[in-house]
Design a protein around this motif. Structure first.
Motif, PDB file in Angstrom:
ATOM      1  N   ILE A  35      15.138 -32.987  -7.039  1.00 31.27           N
ATOM      2  CA  ILE A  35      15.870 -33.430  -5.846  1.00 31.27           C
ATOM      3  C   ILE A  35      15.559 -34.901  -5.560  1.00 31.27           C
ATOM      4  O   ILE A  35      16.464 -35.696  -5.296  1.00 31.27           O
ATOM      5  CB  ILE A  35      15.524 -32.549  -4.632  1.00 31.27           C
ATOM      6  N   ALA A  38      17.320 -37.087  -8.202  1.00 29.16           N
ATOM      7  CA  ALA A  38      18.770 -37.123  -7.999  1.00 29.16           C
ATOM      8  C   ALA A  38      19.128 -37.957  -6.768  1.00 29.16           C
ATOM      9  O   ALA A  38      20.084 -38.739  -6.795  1.00 29.16           O
ATOM     10  CB  ALA A  38      19.321 -35.704  -7.866  1.00 29.16           C
ATOM     11  N   ALA A  39      18.347 -37.813  -5.701  1.00 31.46           N
ATOM     12  CA  ALA A  39      18.593 -38.609  -4.494  1.00 31.46           C
ATOM     13  C   ALA A  39      18.350 -40.088  -4.773  1.00 31.46           C
ATOM     14  O   ALA A  39      19.091 -40.950  -4.290  1.00 31.46           O
ATOM     15  CB  ALA A  39      17.705 -38.125  -3.349  1.00 31.46           C
ATOM     16  N   THR A  47      22.364 -33.995  -6.682  1.00 25.16           N
ATOM     17  CA  THR A  47      21.543 -33.744  -5.488  1.00 25.16           C
ATOM     18  C   THR A  47      21.913 -32.411  -4.861  1.00 25.16           C
ATOM     19  O   THR A  47      21.042 -31.586  -4.565  1.00 25.16           O
ATOM     20  CB  THR A  47      21.710 -34.879  -4.459  1.00 25.16           C
ATOM     21  N   GLY A  83      19.325 -38.870   0.327  1.00 31.70           N
ATOM     22  CA  GLY A  83      18.840 -37.503   0.133  1.00 31.70           C
ATOM     23  C   GLY A  83      18.794 -36.717   1.418  1.00 31.70           C
ATOM     24  O   GLY A  83      19.150 -35.531   1.460  1.00 31.70           O
ATOM     25  N   GLN A  86      22.269 -35.535   2.403  1.00 31.78           N
ATOM     26  CA  GLN A  86      22.680 -34.386   1.592  1.00 31.78           C
ATOM     27  C   GLN A  86      21.922 -33.132   2.018  1.00 31.78           C
ATOM     28  O   GLN A  86      22.496 -32.047   2.130  1.00 31.78           O
ATOM     29  CB  GLN A  86      22.446 -34.664   0.097  1.00 31.78           C
TER      30      GLN A  86
END
Length: 93
Positions: A35, A38-39, A47, A83, A86
């Motif tokens: 995570i 991806a963020a 994410t 992040g 999301q």
């Protein structure tokens, strides 16, 4: 979807993923790392996919937030803000 566009590549990616998620770190820790990465890349698809997996593993929102704070330290404020946005959408309380 990759599985439809390039089945051979999809199969190779799935084999690699199986190797990565094999053993060593706990799955919850690997998911938190995923995570944060991806963020940091600000990849919405990745994410959200990782956040959905986190919810499936029973990872709490506060634990994800902690991983995002680590991303902030290493990748800067945009990674954290992205992040967090999301996270708030995917893991509503």
């Amino acid at each position: 979807e990759l599985a439809e566009r390039d089945p051979m590549m999809y199969e190779m990616v799935m084999k690699l993923e199986g190797h990565i998620w094999d053993d060593g770190l706990h799955p919850e820790d690997k998911k938190a790392h995923s995570i944060a990465i991806a963020a940091s890349l600000r990849d919405q698809h990745a994410t959200r996919a990782q956040l959905a997996g986190a919810a499936h593993l029973g990872i709490k929102k506060a634990e994800v937030e902690e991983a995002l704070r680590v991303a902030f330290l290493l990748a800067g404020m945009p990674a954290y803000v992205y992040g967090k946005a999301q996270l708030d959408e995917v893991m509503k309380e």
